[in-house]
Design an enzyme around this catalytic site. Structure first.
Site, PDB file in Angstrom:
ATOM      1  N   LYS A  22     -35.475   8.321  46.339  1.00  0.00           N
ATOM      2  CA  LYS A  22     -36.370   8.903  45.214  1.00  0.00           C
ATOM      3  C   LYS A  22     -37.360   9.910  45.098  1.00  0.00           C
ATOM      4  O   LYS A  22     -37.523  11.012  43.557  1.00  0.00           O
ATOM      5  CB  LYS A  22     -37.136   7.417  45.209  1.00  0.00           C
ATOM      6  CG  LYS A  22     -37.319   6.337  44.511  1.00  0.00           C
ATOM      7  CD  LYS A  22     -38.590   5.382  43.960  1.00  0.00           C
ATOM      8  CE  LYS A  22     -38.682   4.965  45.340  1.00  0.00           C
ATOM      9  NZ  LYS A  22     -39.366   4.022  45.440  1.00  0.00           N
ATOM     10  N   ASP A  39      -4.090  24.523  45.793  1.00  0.00           N
ATOM     11  CA  ASP A  39      -4.064  24.352  44.465  1.00  0.00           C
ATOM     12  C   ASP A  39      -5.031  24.707  44.557  1.00  0.00           C
ATOM     13  O   ASP A  39      -6.495  25.329  45.078  1.00  0.00           O
ATOM     14  CB  ASP A  39      -4.241  23.066  44.593  1.00  0.00           C
ATOM     15  CG  ASP A  39      -2.910  22.618  44.676  1.00  0.00           C
ATOM     16  OD1 ASP A  39      -2.110  22.704  44.744  1.00  0.00           O
ATOM     17  OD2 ASP A  39      -2.233  20.612  44.152  1.00  0.00           O
ATOM     18  N   ASP A  40      -5.433  25.210  42.763  1.00  0.00           N
ATOM     19  CA  ASP A  40      -6.933  26.049  41.666  1.00  0.00           C
ATOM     20  C   ASP A  40      -7.429  24.396  42.049  1.00  0.00           C
ATOM     21  O   ASP A  40      -6.966  23.621  41.788  1.00  0.00           O
ATOM     22  CB  ASP A  40      -6.573  26.030  40.621  1.00  0.00           C
ATOM     23  CG  ASP A  40      -7.527  27.568  39.700  1.00  0.00           C
ATOM     24  OD1 ASP A  40      -8.952  26.841  40.668  1.00  0.00           O
ATOM     25  OD2 ASP A  40      -7.964  27.630  39.127  1.00  0.00           O
ATOM     26  N   GLU A  41      -8.834  24.281  42.206  1.00  0.00           N
ATOM     27  CA  GLU A  41      -9.740  22.817  42.323  1.00  0.00           C
ATOM     28  C   GLU A  41      -9.108  22.158  40.989  1.00  0.00           C
ATOM     29  O   GLU A  41      -9.299  21.119  40.783  1.00  0.00           O
ATOM     30  CB  GLU A  41     -10.718  22.742  42.888  1.00  0.00           C
ATOM     31  CG  GLU A  41     -11.656  23.777  41.633  1.00  0.00           C
ATOM     32  CD  GLU A  41     -11.353  24.622  41.681  1.00  0.00           C
ATOM     33  OE1 GLU A  41     -11.216  25.502  42.271  1.00  0.00           O
ATOM     34  OE2 GLU A  41     -12.265  25.924  41.035  1.00  0.00           O
ATOM     35  N   GLY A  76     -14.193  35.956  44.396  1.00  0.00           N
ATOM     36  CA  GLY A  76     -14.252  37.900  44.122  1.00  0.00           C
ATOM     37  C   GLY A  76     -13.716  38.336  45.093  1.00  0.00           C
ATOM     38  O   GLY A  76     -14.101  39.016  45.106  1.00  0.00           O
ATOM     39  N   GLY A  82      -7.817  35.652  42.523  1.00  0.00           N
ATOM     40  CA  GLY A  82      -8.258  36.895  41.700  1.00  0.00           C
ATOM     41  C   GLY A  82      -7.391  38.010  42.026  1.00  0.00           C
ATOM     42  O   GLY A  82      -6.871  38.715  41.611  1.00  0.00           O
TER      43      GLY A  82
HETATM   44  C1  1AE Z   1     -15.734  29.330  45.756  1.00  0.00           C
HETATM   45  C2  1AE Z   1     -14.832  28.981  45.443  1.00  0.00           C
HETATM   46  C3  1AE Z   1     -14.049  29.403  44.867  1.00  0.00           C
HETATM   47  C4  1AE Z   1     -12.590  29.141  44.520  1.00  0.00           C
HETATM   48  O1  1AE Z   1     -11.486  27.806  44.123  1.00  0.00           O
HETATM   49  C5  1AE Z   1     -12.096  30.670  43.369  1.00  0.00           C
HETATM   50  O2  1AE Z   1     -10.366  29.651  43.082  1.00  0.00           O
HETATM   51  C6  1AE Z   1     -12.030  31.395  43.223  1.00  0.00           C
HETATM   52  O3  1AE Z   1     -10.905  32.436  43.275  1.00  0.00           O
HETATM   53  P1  1AE Z   1     -11.116  34.403  43.092  1.00  0.00           P
HETATM   54  O4  1AE Z   1     -11.406  34.396  44.129  1.00  0.00           O
HETATM   55  O5  1AE Z   1     -12.705  34.418  42.807  1.00  0.00           O
HETATM   56  O6  1AE Z   1     -10.353  34.353  41.799  1.00  0.00           O
END
Ligand code: 1AE
Length: 410
Positions: free
Chosen positions: A95, A171-173, A334, A357
């Site tokens: 709460k 994997d991508d989440e 990033g 990326g």
């Molecule tokens: C904080 C989670 C970062 C993540 O899951 C992800 O897909 C990052 O991708 P890039 O490295 O920014 O392309």
């Protein structure tokens, strides 16, 4: 005092009597009321009563509105709640989380409470042992462009990432159960690509496949993934809850490391006034719940978390915490090779350098993306400036990465 869990809050209010407020929290979240109780009842309830340990009031120097706050520490007797994270969180911040400008910034759980948690099954050292890599930071690559792709495409993407010399691929989440790349098939074809790449690189590799689906099916899905050859799991902890990961991580049949993804964390930690502090949300609680690796936004890349907060997450994952193993910190988002010296300076070598990326977007392709990171890691470890390392023969991938993304010194 018997065993207690201690919560630290930051409460903002321009006028409040913070000592009074602290007392009302300590009483309100435990026995409900105190002064009205008859003496006999007080004696009976004493062991349940929350205690204010400290109240540090910070008056703004210029009297500016909105900046007056207090850090309040309250001890909650373990006897009041069962030994699970939901009970703890509802007690200390249920709460209360909706009661004005107040943020839960830390929790010190008792020895007794922690004893119910095996924590990370592998932890940092166990993950290193599985990979047989002990002398450098690990490198993780994130699958990108996965939604709408078929198994053959995924396998090719996996192979290229693995050829780059990465230690883990996740994997991508946002890749969920789907007809094109169902879990077990996905694991099979990716692990096949991992074996093929290992013949070239000689390197072991963990594939953290995204564990998804309704909560009632998660353990079964995890066992299926492991039976199909998965050697790690990715888990969106905050959308399911810490207790779900705790259950998965202590399941003897799910005997693989779990990488915790921070999806949704931005709904909890960034405000100075509300929510849960990053080091608790992404550090201590993830570790208590059994995450072997924890991803969190880095202070350098695209989804920025202030550096002080970032290093506090790292400390929560690596500092002694009862009997729990440490969890691998994975500052993410990033990340490109030009950031590697900075990451190692801030995190040391017990870190996973993680990029999506920054690997797939490499001008010479995905495998070169991995090579560029490995060359940057090698350079940073040997104290060679990146520009100098990039000019060396054989380091063309690093050179191209620096041309594309530059170098960030501080
Ligand atoms: C904080 C989670 C970062 C993540 O899951 C992800 O897909 C990052 O991708 P890039 O490295 O920014 O392309």
């Amino acid at each position: 005092m018997s065993q207690v869990c201690i919560a630290t809050y930051r409460s903002y209010d321009d006028r409040a009597d913070f000592h009074k407020k602290a007392l009302s929290i300590a009483v309100g979240l435990t026995v409900g009321s105190w002064t009205e109780l008859p003496e006999a009842k007080k004696a009976e309830m004493e062991k349940h009563l929350g205690k204010v340990l400290s109240v540090e009031v910070h008056e703004p120097a210029n009297g500016a509105a909105g900046e007056r706050y207090a850090d309040i520490r309250i001890a909650y007797p373990d006897i009041n709640f069962s030994q699970d994270i939901p009970a703890l969180l509802v007690t200390v911040f249920g709460k209360l989380s909706m009661d004005g400008r107040i943020k839960l910034i830390d929790l010190d759980v008792s020895e007794n409470f922690a004893s119910a948690f095996p924590g990370p099954r592998f932890g940092l050292q166990g993950v290193r042992d599985l990979l047989d890599v002990h002398d450098r930071p690990l490198l993780m690559s994130i699958f990108k462009s996965v939604v709408g792709h078929d198994l053959a495409n995924l396998q090719e993407q996996f192979y290229k990432q693995a050829l780059g010399g990465v230690d883990l691929i996740k994997d991508d989440e946002i890749l969920f159960e789907n007809p094109l790349t169902p879990l077990e098939k996905r694991v099979e074809i990716c692990m096949e690509a991992a074996r093929k790449a290992q013949e070239e690189t000689g390197q072991k590799l963990l594939y953290a496949v995204n564990l998804t689906g309704p909560t009632s099916q998660l353990a079964a899905n995890a066992r299926k993934a492991v039976a199909a050859g998965a050697n790690a799991l990715l888990f969106n902890v905050l959308s399911y809850g810490y207790d779900v990961m705790h259950e998965l991580s202590k399941d003897p049949e799910i005997n693989v490391p779990i990488a915790a993804h921070p999806a949704l964390a931005g709904a909890f930690y960034p405000s100075p006034h509300y929510g849960i502090g990053a080091s608790l949300l992404l550090g201590k609680l993830m570790r208590l719940a059994g995450a072997d690796l924890v991803l969190f936004p880095s202070p350098y890349g695209s989804v920025v978390m202030p550096k002080e907060e970032n290093l506090a997450v790292k400390d929560a994952l690596l500092s002694p915490l009862h009997q729990l193993r440490t969890s691998f910190p994975v500052p993410s988002a990033g990340i490109h090779p030009g950031l590697v010296p900075l990451i190692l300076k801030d995190f040391g070598t017990d870190v996973v350098v993680n990029a999506g990326g920054g690997i797939h977007g490499h001008p010479m392709g995905t495998a070169a993306g991995g090579h560029a990171f490995r060359q940057a890691i090698q350079a940073a470890l040997s104290g060679t400036p990146l520009l100098e390392a990039a000019a060396a023969e054989g380091n063309e991938a690093l050179q191209a990465a620096i041309t594309a993304w530059g170098i960030k010194e501080a």
